[in-house]
Design an enzyme around this catalytic site. Structure first.
Site, PDB file in Angstrom:
ATOM      1  N   ASN A 128      -1.802   1.861   6.108  1.00 26.23           N
ATOM      2  CA  ASN A 128      -0.984   0.730   5.643  1.00 26.23           C
ATOM      3  C   ASN A 128      -0.750  -0.165   6.832  1.00 26.23           C
ATOM      4  OD1 ASN A 128      -0.678   1.946   3.225  1.00 26.23           O
ATOM      5  ND2 ASN A 128       1.520   2.290   3.381  1.00 26.23           N
ATOM      6  N   GLY A 129      -0.775  -1.470   6.616  1.00 25.65           N
ATOM      7  CA  GLY A 129      -0.500  -2.392   7.722  1.00 25.65           C
ATOM      8  C   GLY A 129      -1.708  -3.244   8.011  1.00 25.65           C
TER       9      GLY A 129
ATOM     10  N   CYS B  94       0.846  -1.193   0.000  1.00 27.33           N
ATOM     11  CA  CYS B  94       0.000   0.000   0.000  1.00 27.33           C
ATOM     12  C   CYS B  94       0.887   1.251   0.000  1.00 27.33           C
ATOM     13  CB  CYS B  94      -0.936   0.089   1.190  1.00 27.33           C
ATOM     14  SG  CYS B  94      -2.047  -1.280   1.381  1.00 27.33           S
TER      15      CYS B  94
ATOM     16  N   ARG C 190       3.571  -0.123  -5.009  1.00 29.07           N
ATOM     17  CA  ARG C 190       3.318  -0.660  -3.667  1.00 29.07           C
ATOM     18  C   ARG C 190       1.945  -1.315  -3.558  1.00 29.07           C
ATOM     19  NH1 ARG C 190       6.801   1.753   0.541  1.00 29.07           N
ATOM     20  NH2 ARG C 190       5.297   0.903   1.978  1.00 29.07           N
TER      21      ARG C 190
ATOM     22  N   GLU D 261      16.336 -18.154  -8.524  1.00 32.40           N
ATOM     23  CA  GLU D 261      15.971 -16.769  -8.855  1.00 32.40           C
ATOM     24  C   GLU D 261      15.342 -16.691 -10.245  1.00 32.40           C
ATOM     25  OE1 GLU D 261      15.490 -14.181  -7.309  1.00 32.40           O
ATOM     26  OE2 GLU D 261      15.717 -12.509  -8.694  1.00 32.40           O
TER      27      GLU D 261
ATOM     28  N   TRP E 121      -2.987  -2.433  -1.546  1.00 30.75           N
ATOM     29  CA  TRP E 121      -2.684  -3.846  -1.813  1.00 30.75           C
ATOM     30  C   TRP E 121      -3.495  -4.606  -0.778  1.00 30.75           C
ATOM     31  CZ3 TRP E 121      -0.369  -7.948   0.872  1.00 30.75           C
ATOM     32  CH2 TRP E 121       0.042  -9.030   0.079  1.00 30.75           C
TER      33      TRP E 121
ATOM     34  N   GLU F 288       6.705 -14.980 -11.101  1.00 30.90           N
ATOM     35  CA  GLU F 288       6.038 -13.805 -10.536  1.00 30.90           C
ATOM     36  C   GLU F 288       5.547 -12.820 -11.585  1.00 30.90           C
ATOM     37  OE1 GLU F 288       8.381 -11.335  -7.913  1.00 30.90           O
ATOM     38  OE2 GLU F 288      10.165 -11.619  -9.117  1.00 30.90           O
TER      39      GLU F 288
ATOM     40  N   HIS G 125      15.854 -36.934  -8.559  1.00 37.13           N
ATOM     41  CA  HIS G 125      15.154 -37.407  -7.357  1.00 37.13           C
ATOM     42  C   HIS G 125      13.684 -36.992  -7.358  1.00 37.13           C
ATOM     43  CE1 HIS G 125      18.933 -38.780  -5.718  1.00 37.13           C
ATOM     44  NE2 HIS G 125      19.460 -37.619  -6.081  1.00 37.13           N
TER      45      HIS G 125
ATOM     46  N   LYS H 285      11.642 -15.270 -10.909  1.00 40.16           N
ATOM     47  CA  LYS H 285      11.378 -14.150 -11.828  1.00 40.16           C
ATOM     48  C   LYS H 285      10.290 -14.540 -12.818  1.00 40.16           C
ATOM     49  CE  LYS H 285      12.705 -11.515 -10.176  1.00 40.16           C
ATOM     50  NZ  LYS H 285      13.495 -11.235  -9.023  1.00 40.16           N
TER      51      LYS H 285
ATOM     52  N   LYS I 124       5.577  -4.191  -3.936  1.00 44.21           N
ATOM     53  CA  LYS I 124       7.025  -4.050  -3.853  1.00 44.21           C
ATOM     54  C   LYS I 124       7.564  -4.270  -2.449  1.00 44.21           C
ATOM     55  CE  LYS I 124      11.014  -3.143  -5.589  1.00 44.21           C
ATOM     56  NZ  LYS I 124      11.592  -4.321  -6.260  1.00 44.21           N
TER      57      LYS I 124
HETATM   58  C1  F6R Z   1      10.969 -10.861  -6.107  1.00 44.11           C
HETATM   59  C2  F6R Z   1      10.883  -9.886  -5.049  1.00 44.11           C
HETATM   60  C3  F6R Z   1      10.531 -10.351  -3.682  1.00 44.11           C
HETATM   61  C4  F6R Z   1      11.403  -9.619  -2.655  1.00 44.11           C
HETATM   62  C5  F6R Z   1      10.965  -9.978  -1.232  1.00 44.11           C
HETATM   63  C6  F6R Z   1      11.859  -9.342  -0.186  1.00 44.11           C
HETATM   64  O1  F6R Z   1      11.312 -10.261  -7.318  1.00 44.11           O
HETATM   65  O2  F6R Z   1      11.060  -8.727  -5.262  1.00 44.11           O
HETATM   66  O3  F6R Z   1      10.668 -11.735  -3.559  1.00 44.11           O
HETATM   67  O4  F6R Z   1      12.737  -9.976  -2.863  1.00 44.11           O
HETATM   68  O5  F6R Z   1       9.649  -9.557  -1.037  1.00 44.11           O
HETATM   69  O6  F6R Z   1      11.842  -7.961  -0.295  1.00 44.11           O
HETATM   70  P1  F6R Z   1      12.945  -7.078   0.382  1.00 44.11           P
HETATM   71  O7  F6R Z   1      14.237  -7.395  -0.281  1.00 44.11           O
HETATM   72  O8  F6R Z   1      12.502  -5.666   0.151  1.00 44.11           O
HETATM   73  O9  F6R Z   1      12.999  -7.448   1.829  1.00 44.11           O
END
Ligand code: F6R
Length: 612
Positions: free
Chosen positions: A100-101, A2, A27, A485, A74, A492, A508, A489, A607
């Site tokens: 937010n929260g 948010c 956000r 990773e 969000w 998501e 396995h 990517k 984010k």
């Molecule tokens: C994936 C991504 C998330 C963040 C995770 C941790 O692309 O962005 O998996 O890596 O939410 O976020 P931070 O690094 O801000 O603690």
């Protein structure tokens, strides 16, 4: 999670608030809303993106209002809808609140309020706050808005970043913070409030970060900060060091692509002043005074979430390889709830791009409680995690706006590489070896730039796999976390189901999934696991899987085995993840955009995950 924006000053509030929301949309984008005070309160809110709200607003009159608040949501409690959008209002429509929260005790608060005749219009936890403030204010009219909010917060359990306005006191905004970041931007006769600095930077570079448990009253002429218990606080003004240009797209179609392409420059920034090639040494200002203690750690525990956790895994390999200190990597969310054994002999490193991730922050606090020394690796300067750790290093990747983390990841890996070198110096590896590895690291940005030149070719490969339903990512050693990773990517941003595995683990279980429709992305660079990886590729081929290999330039054998090969420059194993991840990012980006997905705003994601 948010986004919050507030404005009070001499200018029209609505356009400033809308513009601020656009900068914060990464956000959350389930709904957006705005409240301005102009004699009376005007509130407009809409499901969907900020542009939906903007369209809805055109033709409505918010003209003349010079104070207001706005929110992009969000969803946590209650589906994305007009009525669940913030701001929430009290029944008489003279208080508006954005939050937010999560209000953890909202069910009991809501029950009480309903019992006292309050009617709720949304399914959110946040709405209880506005009715609670209303009830307290009505019960004691001698209070002002600030006093009513202060009293209300005594009943609230959970996390909040709050902004409240009232037409009864039109010349102020009351804000409060516990667990959800808030920043006040200081202009000339005007103030800005936001959940991070992105909407503020175009107006002023002077900001004050609220700490947990603080409230502020912001008027056109000043701001005062007190604790929720009403104790006045001295606040330091911080100067932001990033520009507007850095948070705009700069000609790229998406922030994610811009951020992928920024990596050579970002990598140089991360190393600047820290990697002293001529002297063959590392200078890490943020941890210099603690380096001896770090070297004496019996064990290092790395806690993080998502992509930052993947960087942590690479950190484990690097620190164990070079510094020979045992390392464990924990998901922050598991660490905090599994009663971990942590002592004062341990060092806990928390890694977070945003510096606000709720689970990582809770892990940090738990580690501190247990007496461990806690170090942070964060990107956002002044973020909560950066402030609460004893020492740390910033990644200096600049604002990362795309929801999928790219440049922050490679910056984290470089910081961990430098840390591993600093921990090894004088103990486990020779000066000459350090010099060689630093040389290798310093060459990475140019090599990444060369990989980026293959963008068009990578897009062509992506086009072939855009309709895949599943994908496997396999790597070994330093490249195993890159496989994880790569899979993260892809899933998501493209919504294709993808799994990352250590290549040898394939037999396995996951090997059962392989058929002629399954793309298998192999990281098969020339290092000590190369021949083993080649055997794994053969295993996939013999089951008709479609092999795409990331391989070292000059490898003449691999073309025979893989349907597609993306060649990358040669480098030593420890720096390899910084190169192999680049094609992974580009493949995910192109597959997702070719499927028509909005990569900067993938569904259900935000984010900064400031809820558990
Ligand atoms: C994936 C991504 C998330 C963040 C995770 C941790 O692309 O962005 O998996 O890596 O939410 O976020 P931070 O690094 O801000 O603690």
């Amino acid at each position: 999670m948010c986004g919050i924006v507030g404005y009070i000053g001499k200018r029209e509030a609505a356009p400033i608030l809308l513009n601020g929301l656009k900068r914060l949309e990464y956000r959350g984008y389930d709904s957006a809303g705005i409240a301005v005070v102009n004699g009376e309160m005007q509130v407009l809110k809409r499901k969907g993106s900020v542009s939906n709200l903007e369209e809805f607003m055109s033709g409505t009159v918010m003209i003349g209002a010079t104070a207001g608040i706005a929110h992009t949501r969000w969803a946590t409690h209650g589906s994305p809808s007009d009525r669940n959008a913030h701001p929430h209002m009290n029944v008489s429509g003279d208080i508006a609140l954005i939050h937010n929260g999560i209000v953890e005790n909202y069910t009991s608060l809501k029950k009480d309020l309903i019992g006292q005749g309050y009617a709720f219009t949304s399914e959110t936890d946040s709405e209880v706050l506005v009715h609670l403030i209303d009830r307290i204010w009505k019960a004691d009219p001698s209070l002002d808005l600030e006093g009513a909010v202060r009293q209300a917060l005594r009943h609230v359990e959970g996390a909040y970043g709050l902004c409240i306005v009232s037409s009864r006191e039109p010349d102020k905004i009351v804000v409060a913070r516990k667990g959800s970041p808030l920043v006040i931007g200081i202009g000339e006769g005007e103030y800005f409030i936001a959940s991070d600095a992105a909407p503020i930077v175009e107006h002023t570079n002077k900001v004050v970060y609220l700490s947990d448990g603080e409230m502020a009253v912001v008027t056109r002429n000043n701001y005062t900060v007190k604790t929720i218990e009403n104790v006045e606080q001295e606040k330091r003004i911080t100067e932001l060091d990033f520009s507007l240009e850095k948070i705009e797209k700069g000609g790229y179609e998406h922030f994610m692509l811009k951020e992928i392409f920024e990596q050579p420059e970002v990598m140089r920034d991360v190393m600047r002043g820290r990697v002293r090639l001529d002297e063959g040494r590392i200078q890490l200002g943020g941890i210099e005074d603690y380096l001896d203690r770090l070297k004496q750690a019996k064990r290092i525990v790395i806690c993080a979430c998502g992509t930052s956790w993947h960087a942590g895994l690479i950190g484990e390999y690097l620190i164990e390889e070079f510094a020979r200190i045992p390392v464990e990597v924990d998901y922050a969310s598991e660490f905090r709830y599994r009663n971990p054994i942590v002592t004062s002999d341990d060092v806990v490193i928390v890694i977070s791009q945003s510096g606000e991730t709720a689970d990582t922050l809770a892990a940090l606090r738990l580690a501190k409680e247990k007496g461990a020394m806690v170090m942070g690796i964060c990107n956002v300067v002044g973020s909560t995690i950066a402030r609460e750790t004893l020492c740390g290093m910033y990644t200096h990747a600049g604002p990362e706006v795309g929801v999928a983390s790219t440049k922050a990841f490679t910056a984290q890996v470089i910081v961990l590489f430098m840390l591993a070198m600093a921990l090894s110096k004088g103990r486990t590896i020779s000066h000459d070896e350090i010099r060689l590895y630093l040389r290798d690291l310093a060459d990475v940005p140019d090599k990444v730039a060369r990989i980026l030149e293959q963008n068009d070719a990578i897009k062509e490969i992506a086009a072939e796999f855009k309709d895949a339903k599943n994908a496997l990512y396999l790597g070994r050693g330093f490249n195993f976390p890159v496989a994880l990773e790569g899979a993260l990517k892809l899933k998501e941003i493209s919504y294709i189901h993808a799994e990352g595995y250590p290549a040898a683990e394939m037999k396995h279980g996951p090997i059962a999934l392989i058929d002629e429709d399954m793309p298998v992305f192999f990281i098969a660079t020339r290092d000590n696991t190369y021949t083993k990886i080649i055997s794994n590729i053969e295993e996939v081929r013999s089951r008709k899987g479609r092999v795409i290999a990331i391989a070292s330039e000059g490898d003449s054998e691999i073309g025979r085995l893989a349907e597609h090969v993306i060649y990358i420059p040669q480098a030593s194993g420890p720096v390899m993840p910084l190169l192999t991840v680049i094609p992974m990012q580009l493949l995910a980006y192109h597959i997702a955009t070719l499927r028509g997905c909005n990569v900067d705003r993938p569904r259900n994601l935000a984010k900064s995950v400031t809820v558990e």
